[in-house]
Enzyme design. Sequence first.
Site, short mmCIF file in Angstrom:
data_model
loop_
_atom_site.label_atom_id
_atom_site.label_comp_id
_atom_site.label_asym_id
_atom_site.label_seq_id
_atom_site.Cartn_x
_atom_site.Cartn_y
_atom_site.Cartn_z
N SER A 1 35.46 38.02 56.80
CA SER A 1 36.74 37.90 56.04
C SER A 1 37.90 38.13 57.25
CB SER A 1 37.15 38.95 54.96
OG SER A 1 36.90 40.29 55.44
N ASP A 36 43.83 49.68 53.93
CA ASP A 36 43.16 48.40 54.52
C ASP A 36 43.74 48.55 56.02
OD1 ASP A 36 41.96 46.10 55.64
OD2 ASP A 36 42.69 45.10 54.21
N HIS A 91 41.97 44.44 58.11
CA HIS A 91 42.58 43.13 58.01
C HIS A 91 43.97 43.25 58.59
CE1 HIS A 91 39.25 42.85 55.26
NE2 HIS A 91 39.16 41.58 55.46
#
Length: 425
Positions: free
Chosen positions: A144, A389, A392
């Site tokens: 991702s 997170d 990312h």
Amino acid sequence: MKLHGNEVLPSGKSYTLHKILAIVITLVLLTVIPLIYNLINYSLFLHNTTSPTSPSSPYSNAIQQQDECDIFTGEWVPNPNAPYYTSSSCWAIHEHQNCMKYGRPDGGFMQWRWKPDACDLPIFNPSQFLELMRDKSLAFVGDSVGRNQMQSLICLLSPVEYPKDVSYTSDENFKRWKYTTYNFTMASFWTPHLIKAAMGDSNGPTKTGLFNLYLDEYDQEWTTQIDEFDYIIISGGHWFFRPMVFYERHRIVGCHYCLLENVTDLGMYYGYRKAFRTAFKAINSLENFKGTTILRTFAPSHFENGLWNQGGNCLRTRPFRSNETQLEGHNLELYMIQMEEFKIAEREGRKRGQKFRVLDTTQAMLLRPDGHPSRYGHLASENVTLYNDCVHWCLPGPIDAWSDFLLEMLKMEGIRSARDGLQFG
């Protein structure tokens, strides 16, 4: 044998003076003229690539940097002109990277650019990029974070053109986008471990899944489809922290934190090295793939005060300076493994006419603890797996600099090809 009056035998130690001069002059001309011709052509090439050009010229500024400048070593410096798109102007941003939408109170993380120590790195020029990629194709192969990179690139290109969805499947893990004006296709292939893998237990020891990795088998979801691409960007790393069982030759050889009886824990680095080795071997085994393979190196996460699932977070609001942190521990080991396996693959690929390049994002991203969504990738009340997170990257954000790197690499490829043409053409 009779001799003419103006000739002597070799034993007479010389020919006549004018013939000697004629021979010498001829030899000199035959030697010098090709050199002069090549120098003139090379000077014209340098002139054409360094003279003022339009913004879309593929060689603009690139010749000045040459190969001696390491664009991946430097510092982050303020850039008040950024960002170059917004979360409301670009539909390609996934919700969990839309930091401003979910209330991040500071916007300074968007206003930095990467400055190499020995040269300048131009800000991404979308028109220039699309012109360079006219009639070409680019694939992102990985997890991702690789998809995060593709979304950033789509947003940076959006002032010029948005792509058309030409995906062959409804699976969001395998997307294809086409810029019709430029006949440029971009695709993403989801392969978090780069090799054949399967879920062995949806919970596992850490409640994040236990994965079976077949370390000597290709992931055919992408290896059977990249022949047509001119460039592939391969990356991976974060999924290897999860529990894994390693298979080779169809039998279990060990694992990483699987906690299975009678299975030796070989550690994550064992599987990581073997996965990259097999992925590179897959690329080098493809007879019809004539493109360029780009390794995008590991981008460190920045969890502080705990692991990702144990309250860890990333709340910093400015980049580190290069003397404030260093590459160490897991980050250093994963980076070194990538580079070692890359060099092996590059040597093997060179024998087959394959081209391998490195997009080295590790040092630059190590310095950006401020660029992650943290808790601003979702509503405060929403229950998500990766609550804070720090893996990312916010969009817009630091990851946009990866396109600065990529464009500069493409320009240098053009110059390298032109030089090869002069040298061998």
